[in-house]
Design an enzyme around this catalytic site. Structure first.
Site, short mmCIF file in Angstrom:
data_model
loop_
_atom_site.label_atom_id
_atom_site.label_comp_id
_atom_site.label_asym_id
_atom_site.label_seq_id
_atom_site.Cartn_x
_atom_site.Cartn_y
_atom_site.Cartn_z
N ARG A 187 73.01 13.90 75.45
CA ARG A 187 73.02 14.06 76.91
C ARG A 187 71.79 13.43 77.56
NH1 ARG A 187 75.12 18.85 76.87
NH2 ARG A 187 75.30 18.65 74.64
N THR A 188 70.61 13.67 77.03
CA THR A 188 69.41 13.09 77.64
C THR A 188 69.44 11.58 77.50
OG1 THR A 188 68.21 15.11 77.12
CG2 THR A 188 66.89 13.21 77.69
N LYS B 39 60.22 -0.49 55.20
CA LYS B 39 59.35 -1.37 54.39
C LYS B 39 57.91 -0.88 54.42
CE LYS B 39 62.00 -5.48 55.80
NZ LYS B 39 61.83 -6.66 56.65
N ARG C 165 62.29 9.92 72.60
CA ARG C 165 62.46 11.29 72.10
C ARG C 165 62.06 11.30 70.64
NH1 ARG C 165 67.10 15.72 72.90
NH2 ARG C 165 66.05 15.70 74.90
N HIS D 114 59.11 18.58 77.38
CA HIS D 114 60.26 17.80 77.82
C HIS D 114 60.11 17.66 79.35
CE1 HIS D 114 64.14 16.13 78.07
NE2 HIS D 114 64.87 17.04 77.47
#
Ligand code: NCD
Length: 353
Positions: free
Chosen positions: A87-88, A116, A137, A170
């Site tokens: 959703r975000t 790597k 995020r 957030h």
């Protein structure tokens, strides 16, 4: 101030308080990175609420849609989302599209050079060369902040937006929550003086932490932290509230506070952060919004939830006019449009439209 702080090393910077870091997230006095709620003041909050409403109005006509799309045409954003999110992620993608920005995405680092042995910092820095904005995020608290810090030392810094950093913060969710509160109480004296209950997993819920930080900007608010013993609000945030002289009370009895609040902010149990399935032992159903509470909740109060929900709010409640969580979702997209436009200094063009 901003100049001095730019020359410090990460270890020193990391130890600063949120308010001391504020200057570091700005450029030429304007907001540049969106990392933590402590960086915002009342003036900024009032401005983005007004601007979001203006943008919503503009978007209602075809001409307005074209105008918004022209604002950042040709810019590119990278959505770096290495912690589960749809959703975000979609909200930011829609916000970018509204402004004419092209998006690229990184969701899974197993196909990248991190395999790597490249550090995540190097990976993000490399990717930053291709874009004008990074939305991030990450499961690690402080990672977005570290990237913003790192990019600030380079010759081509791009803005970083924290779209959720572990259990910590957030901020864009908190800003959309403020916008929702602002709109809901527009005709009832605004957010000042309101009583807000936060219910559920406040120990690990980052949306609540970020929103509580923002609420210190409002006069006379009173907060109720309604949690089981095991999931109480962190001591760091309670200490912050004491310092800022924000009134709060802790309780484990949800039903008792329902008749006295202007807003109830529900949360799900954040069991993805469990170490050994400890959430299963918590009687969380006492922190569900029961249908009967609708009768004792004041008529102008609102019910919020950052979503996704589980059983905290039965679906029958969705039809009640006080249920705001679906509006929050829509408000989220508009707030993100507003924030991105503001980072790129397009606020003036929008105000003049
Ligand atoms: C929240 C989050 O990711 O912290 N969701 C969201 O961004 N809307 C809340 C949650 O996951 O419970």
């Amino acid at each position: 101030m901003a100049k001095v702080i730019r020359s410090i090393d990460w270890e020193t910077f990391d130890k600063l308080r949120g308010s001391e870091k504020r200057a570091y997230f700005t450029r030429g006095g304007n907001i540049f990175h969106i990392i933590m709620s402590q960086q915002f003041d009342r003036k900024f909050l009032d401005e983005i609420c007004a601007l979001a409403t203006k943008i919503r109005g503009i978007s209602k006509g075809n001409k307005g849609v074209t105008f918004l799309q022209s604002l950042l045409q040709g810019k590119r954003a990278m959505l770096y989302f290495v912690q589960p999110s749809t959703r975000t992620f979609l909200s930011f993608m829609a916000a970018c599209q509204i402004l004419g920005i092209h998006c690229s995405e990184v969701r899974d680092t197993s196909t990248s050079s991190e395999m790597k042995g490249e550090s995540q910092e190097d990976t993000v820095r490399t990717f930053s060369s291709y874009v004008d904005l990074i939305v991030m995020r990450h499961y690690q608290a402080g990672f977005a902040e570290r990237i913003a810090f790192l990019l600030n030392q380079t010759s081509r810094p791009v803005p970083v937006i924290n779209a959720g950093s572990g259990k910590d913060q957030h901020p864009t969710q908190a800003l959309l929550d403020i916008y929702t509160l602002h709109r809901s109480f527009e005709n009832y004296g605004g957010i000042d003086g309101k009583r807000i209950a936060f219910v559920g997993d406040l120990k690990r819920g980052r949306t609540v932490r970020s929103l509580v930080y923002l609420l210190r900007n409002y006069e006379g608010v009173k907060l109720y932290f309604v949690t089981p013993q095991e999931l109480q609000m962190g001591e760091d945030l309670k200490e912050y509230l004491r310092e800022q002289k924000v009134r709060f009370e802790e309780t484990s009895s949800f039903e008792e506070v329902v008749p006295y609040v202007d807003a109830v902010y529900m949360t799900r149990i954040q069991d993805e952060y469990d170490k050994a399935g400890e959430s299963k032992r918590i009687a969380y159903s006492a922190y569900h919004f029961k249908k009967e509470y609708l009768k004792i909740l004041p008529p102008n109060a609102i019910i919020m939830h950052p979503l996704p929900r589980r059983e905290e709010i039965p679906v029958e409640i969705d039809d009640d006019k006080r249920a705001m969580y679906w509006r929050q979702v829509r408000n989220g997209m508009w707030i993100r449009v507003t924030l991105i436009a503001t980072l790129f200094r397009k606020d003036k063009d929008i105000k003049e439209y």
